[in-house]
Motif scaffolding. Structure first.
Motif, PDB file in Angstrom:
ATOM      1  N   ILE A 171       0.832  -1.067  -0.038  1.00  0.00           N
ATOM      2  CA  ILE A 171      -0.004  -0.106   0.060  1.00  0.00           C
ATOM      3  C   ILE A 171       0.950   1.403  -0.024  1.00  0.00           C
ATOM      4  CG2 ILE A 171      -1.743   1.335   1.391  1.00  0.00           C
ATOM      5  CD1 ILE A 171      -2.402  -1.658   2.530  1.00  0.00           C
ATOM      6  N   SER A 172       0.554   2.267  -0.626  1.00  0.00           N
ATOM      7  CA  SER A 172       1.041   3.487  -0.610  1.00  0.00           C
ATOM      8  C   SER A 172       1.354   4.175   0.826  1.00  0.00           C
ATOM      9  CB  SER A 172       0.581   4.609  -1.574  1.00  0.00           C
ATOM     10  OG  SER A 172       0.899   5.779  -1.441  1.00  0.00           O
ATOM     11  N   PRO A 173       2.483   4.653   1.053  1.00  0.00           N
ATOM     12  CA  PRO A 173       2.855   5.236   2.506  1.00  0.00           C
ATOM     13  C   PRO A 173       2.160   6.432   2.370  1.00  0.00           C
ATOM     14  CG  PRO A 173       4.742   5.377   0.913  1.00  0.00           C
ATOM     15  CD  PRO A 173       3.739   4.649   0.127  1.00  0.00           C
ATOM     16  N   THR A 174       1.896   6.909   1.688  1.00  0.00           N
ATOM     17  CA  THR A 174       1.133   8.304   1.810  1.00  0.00           C
ATOM     18  C   THR A 174      -0.511   8.217   2.298  1.00  0.00           C
ATOM     19  OG1 THR A 174       0.303   8.363  -0.699  1.00  0.00           O
ATOM     20  CG2 THR A 174       2.469   9.238  -0.118  1.00  0.00           C
TER      21      THR A 174
ATOM     22  N   GLN B  21      -9.073   0.942   6.218  1.00  0.00           N
ATOM     23  CA  GLN B  21     -10.197   0.757   5.140  1.00  0.00           C
ATOM     24  C   GLN B  21      -9.908  -0.106   3.821  1.00  0.00           C
ATOM     25  OE1 GLN B  21     -11.377   4.703   4.421  1.00  0.00           O
ATOM     26  NE2 GLN B  21     -12.685   4.970   6.057  1.00  0.00           N
ATOM     27  N   ILE B  22      -8.462   0.170   3.407  1.00  0.00           N
ATOM     28  CA  ILE B  22      -8.013  -0.617   1.997  1.00  0.00           C
ATOM     29  C   ILE B  22      -7.836  -1.993   2.739  1.00  0.00           C
ATOM     30  CG2 ILE B  22      -6.063  -0.874   0.832  1.00  0.00           C
ATOM     31  CD1 ILE B  22      -5.556   2.012   1.031  1.00  0.00           C
TER      32      ILE B  22
ATOM     33  N   ILE C  82       9.214   3.101  -6.462  1.00  0.00           N
ATOM     34  CA  ILE C  82       8.177   2.896  -7.158  1.00  0.00           C
ATOM     35  C   ILE C  82       7.232   4.017  -7.174  1.00  0.00           C
ATOM     36  CG2 ILE C  82       5.988   1.387  -7.426  1.00  0.00           C
ATOM     37  CD1 ILE C  82       7.528  -0.688  -5.993  1.00  0.00           C
ATOM     38  N   ASN C  83       6.931   4.764  -8.212  1.00  0.00           N
ATOM     39  CA  ASN C  83       6.192   5.900  -8.136  1.00  0.00           C
ATOM     40  C   ASN C  83       6.670   7.021  -7.112  1.00  0.00           C
ATOM     41  OD1 ASN C  83       4.719   4.564  -9.992  1.00  0.00           O
ATOM     42  ND2 ASN C  83       3.021   3.928  -8.380  1.00  0.00           N
TER      43      ASN C  83
ATOM     44  N   GLN D  62      -6.597  -1.926 -10.407  1.00  0.00           N
ATOM     45  CA  GLN D  62      -7.273  -0.717 -10.485  1.00  0.00           C
ATOM     46  C   GLN D  62      -7.322   0.088  -9.209  1.00  0.00           C
ATOM     47  OE1 GLN D  62     -11.445  -2.100 -11.188  1.00  0.00           O
ATOM     48  NE2 GLN D  62     -11.057  -2.271 -13.385  1.00  0.00           N
ATOM     49  N   ASP D  63      -6.498  -0.236  -8.120  1.00  0.00           N
ATOM     50  CA  ASP D  63      -6.789   0.329  -6.818  1.00  0.00           C
ATOM     51  C   ASP D  63      -5.376   1.263  -7.002  1.00  0.00           C
ATOM     52  OD1 ASP D  63      -6.552   1.272  -4.477  1.00  0.00           O
ATOM     53  OD2 ASP D  63      -7.202  -0.682  -3.478  1.00  0.00           O
ATOM     54  N   GLU D  64      -5.606   2.594  -6.924  1.00  0.00           N
ATOM     55  CA  GLU D  64      -4.438   3.475  -6.998  1.00  0.00           C
ATOM     56  C   GLU D  64      -3.611   3.516  -5.705  1.00  0.00           C
ATOM     57  OE1 GLU D  64      -6.683   7.819  -5.970  1.00  0.00           O
ATOM     58  OE2 GLU D  64      -6.543   6.958  -8.184  1.00  0.00           O
TER      59      GLU D  64
END
Length: 118
Positions: A14-17, A25-26, A55-56, A84-86
């Motif tokens: 999961i993105s650290p942001t 929730q994710i 990554i990104n 699809q999950d950003e």
């Protein structure tokens, strides 16, 4: 479960942001999806870890692992949702064999082998 089900390990990064609440929730949304499609056997929250490569433009990610049993045909649904999950920057879905089950049982002190046949 019918005979076409299999045992899988799924790692999501999961993105650290995301905030702590968004992270919960994710993870909860994927728990619900996996419970609808199959059955969660075990899960591990590794937390925030440094990525092997950027990554990104992110150096860290929040790691979560699910061990689950599902119909083989339902794996595509999960893969599509993850793509699809950003908020998911990487994921990996691996089908688990008997040798891997034995290793996981010893490493985490859990019993999975008999759950594979349920």
């Amino acid at each position: 479960m019918d005979l076409k089900s299999a045992f899988y390990e799924t790692l999501i990064v999961i993105s650290p942001t995301v905030s702590e609440e968004e992270k919960k929730q994710i993870i909860s949304s994927y728990e619900n999806l996996l419970r609808r499609e199959g059955r969660i056997i075990y899960q591990i929250n590794w937390g925030k870890k440094k990525l092997a490569y950027i990554i990104n433009k992110k150096r860290f990610g929040i790691y979560h692992i699910f061990y689950w049993k599902i119909l083989k045909s339902s794996v595509k649904n999960l893969e599509k949702k993850l793509n699809q999950d950003e908020n998911i920057i990487r994921f990996l879905i691996i089908k688990i064999n008997k040798k891997a089950l034995n290793y996981l049982e010893s490493k985490f002190n859990i019993t999975l082998n008999n759950k594979l046949d349920e």
